[in-house]
Design a protein around this motif. Structure first.
Motif, short mmCIF file in Angstrom:
data_model
loop_
_atom_site.label_atom_id
_atom_site.label_comp_id
_atom_site.label_asym_id
_atom_site.label_seq_id
_atom_site.Cartn_x
_atom_site.Cartn_y
_atom_site.Cartn_z
N PHE A 198 -6.72 8.38 -0.86
CA PHE A 198 -5.63 8.56 -1.82
C PHE A 198 -4.66 7.37 -1.82
CE2 PHE A 198 -7.05 12.79 -0.55
CZ PHE A 198 -7.29 13.38 -1.79
N ALA A 199 -5.01 6.31 -1.13
CA ALA A 199 -4.14 5.14 -1.07
C ALA A 199 -4.40 4.23 -2.27
CB ALA A 199 -4.38 4.38 0.23
N TYR A 200 -3.35 3.51 -2.68
CA TYR A 200 -3.49 2.52 -3.75
C TYR A 200 -2.55 1.35 -3.47
CZ TYR A 200 0.87 4.47 -5.72
OH TYR A 200 2.17 4.89 -5.91
N LEU A 201 -2.82 0.23 -4.12
CA LEU A 201 -2.00 -0.97 -3.95
C LEU A 201 -1.02 -1.07 -5.12
CD1 LEU A 201 -4.71 -3.50 -2.72
CD2 LEU A 201 -3.02 -2.25 -1.36
N ASP A 202 0.23 -0.95 -4.83
CA ASP A 202 1.28 -0.96 -5.85
C ASP A 202 1.70 -2.42 -6.10
OD1 ASP A 202 3.24 -0.22 -7.61
OD2 ASP A 202 4.67 0.39 -6.07
N ARG A 203 0.93 -3.10 -6.93
CA ARG A 203 1.13 -4.54 -7.11
C ARG A 203 2.43 -4.86 -7.83
NH1 ARG A 203 -3.06 -7.10 -5.18
NH2 ARG A 203 -5.09 -6.06 -5.05
N VAL B 121 -0.36 6.78 6.15
CA VAL B 121 -1.08 6.99 7.41
C VAL B 121 -2.56 6.79 7.13
CG1 VAL B 121 -1.64 8.60 9.25
CG2 VAL B 121 0.65 8.62 8.23
N ALA B 122 -3.13 5.75 7.75
CA ALA B 122 -4.56 5.46 7.59
C ALA B 122 -5.34 6.40 8.49
CB ALA B 122 -4.83 4.00 7.94
N VAL C 207 -6.12 1.68 -8.45
CA VAL C 207 -7.22 2.57 -8.10
C VAL C 207 -6.95 3.25 -6.76
CG1 VAL C 207 -9.70 2.74 -7.70
CG2 VAL C 207 -8.80 1.06 -9.35
N LEU C 208 -7.24 4.53 -6.72
CA LEU C 208 -7.19 5.27 -5.46
C LEU C 208 -8.50 5.07 -4.70
CD1 LEU C 208 -5.71 8.70 -6.64
CD2 LEU C 208 -4.50 6.89 -5.43
N GLU C 209 -8.41 4.54 -3.51
CA GLU C 209 -9.62 4.38 -2.68
C GLU C 209 -9.22 4.00 -1.26
OE1 GLU C 209 -12.18 1.24 -3.88
OE2 GLU C 209 -10.59 -0.26 -3.99
N MET D 174 0.84 -1.20 0.00
CA MET D 174 0.00 0.00 0.00
C MET D 174 0.87 1.25 0.00
SD MET D 174 -2.89 1.30 2.72
CE MET D 174 -4.12 0.11 2.19
N ARG D 175 0.49 2.21 -0.85
CA ARG D 175 1.18 3.50 -0.90
C ARG D 175 0.15 4.63 -0.84
NH1 ARG D 175 6.34 3.90 -2.82
NH2 ARG D 175 5.86 5.85 -3.90
N ASP D 176 0.58 5.76 -0.34
CA ASP D 176 -0.29 6.93 -0.27
C ASP D 176 0.58 8.16 -0.45
OD1 ASP D 176 -1.96 9.09 0.50
OD2 ASP D 176 -3.17 7.75 1.76
N GLU D 177 0.38 8.85 -1.56
CA GLU D 177 1.21 10.01 -1.87
C GLU D 177 0.80 11.26 -1.09
OE1 GLU D 177 3.75 9.63 -3.73
OE2 GLU D 177 3.33 7.74 -4.80
N GLN D 178 -0.41 11.25 -0.53
CA GLN D 178 -0.92 12.44 0.16
C GLN D 178 -0.82 12.33 1.67
OE1 GLN D 178 -1.89 15.18 -1.48
NE2 GLN D 178 -1.37 14.17 -3.42
#
Length: 308
Positions: free
Chosen positions: A135-140, A87-88, A151-153, A73-77
């Motif tokens: 703004f999180a996505y899974l960087d497979r 950060v969730a 997908v961002l969700e 999981m990555r989150d650029e924001q």
């Protein structure tokens, strides 16, 4: 708090307690799985923290429907230092999330609650305690960027579901329970809420990574009053030696130290005592040398007194 190195400890564990399994690396055998499952079935709380989808077999075997995705999981924001430490920020109301504003992952994953075995129904019966930001996505493919098929969700990272009379909480990152990430405000608060909600805590390392030597030594020390007593005596002895100096030969019997009188500082000895002292300290010296050194010490002592 008890460190568990074998699953047999679950048989006598209190149903009012909580067991924490961090990064299980080995497969639990049938007997071990049954002991863990029985602990949960009779009312125990189990925390499973892992970002590895190989943990899903264990979750399935103890009756948990949530599954760890395994993709990074990555989150650029919303992140701590970089996108790999998302950060969730979406936190639900729950006793475990009280005063928790966000949970920080360190190369963590997400939890999939949409795929539920058909024999258990079509809807997942549980609760999302903490979700990532939108703004999180899974960087497979782990190329560290958002691709067209990613997908961002918001995705769950901490879930809770009932199993029998007990509860299983799944956390999609084992590092939440490590010292480094445990210093993050939300992580620390989450751990504190879980621990203080129960009278007994089991730290299950029976199928996970081995404890660091210092941590293992600390846990052994905490669990052994005898070792604590021994180390206390050693510490007190060290303080005494530090204050009063190391034991000298004057503490030994006269027959061992080779003279009847206790040595004084050479600066306070008479000529005869000084010769006796030097003879004891340097038995290889000849008489002429003993007297020459004795006279030199006396002259230096007298000169020092004149200067004062």
């Amino acid at each position: 708090m008890t460190v568990v190195h074998e699953a047999g400890r679950y048989e006598t564990a209190s149903a009012d307690g909580v067991a924490i399994i961090v990064a299980p690396q080995e497969s639990y055998g049938p007997t071990d799985r049954a002991q863990v499952a029985q602990f949960v079935q009779r009312g125990g709380t189990l925390i499973v923290a892992s970002e590895d989808d190989r943990t899903n077999q264990f979750l399935s075997e103890i009756g948990v429907n949530a599954r760890i995705d395994g993709a990074l999981m990555r989150d650029e924001q919303n992140n701590y230092r970089n996108a790999s430490l998302p950060v969730a920020t979406e936190v639900s109301e729950h006793r475990y999330t009280e005063a928790v504003e966000g949970v920080t992952l360190n190369y963590g994953s997400a939890i999939n609650t949409s795929v539920v075995p058909a024999q258990r129904g079509t809807e997942w019966q549980g609760q999302h305690l903490v979700n990532s930001s939108q703004f999180a996505y899974l960087d497979r493919n782990r190329n560290e960027r958002l691709d067209d098929d990613e997908v961002l969700e918001a995705r769950p990272v901490v879930t809770e579901e009932s199993v029998g009379a007990g509860t299983v909480v799944v956390v999609s990152d084992a590092s939440v329970f490590t010292n480094a990430m445990g210093e993050r405000d939300g992580n620390r608060r989450l751990i504190e809420n879980i621990v203080t909600d129960h009278d007994r805590v089991l730290l299950d390392y029976s199928h996970g990574p081995s404890l660091p030597p210092l941590m293992y030594a600390l846990l052994v020390l905490r669990s052994s009053p005898f070792i604590q007593f021994f180390l206390s005596l050693t510490a007190i002895g060290g303080v005494v030696i530090w204050v009063w100096g190391p034991p000298s030969r004057r503490w030994l019997p006269a027959r061992i130290r080779g003279r009847k009188t206790s040595p004084k500082h050479p600066g306070r000895l008479s000529k005869e005592e000084l010769i006796e002292y030097l003879t004891t300290e340097h038995p290889e010296w000849e008489e002429k040398r003993l007297r020459r050194v004795t006279e030199a010490i006396i002259r230096r002592r007298e000169q020092s007194a004149d200067n004062d």
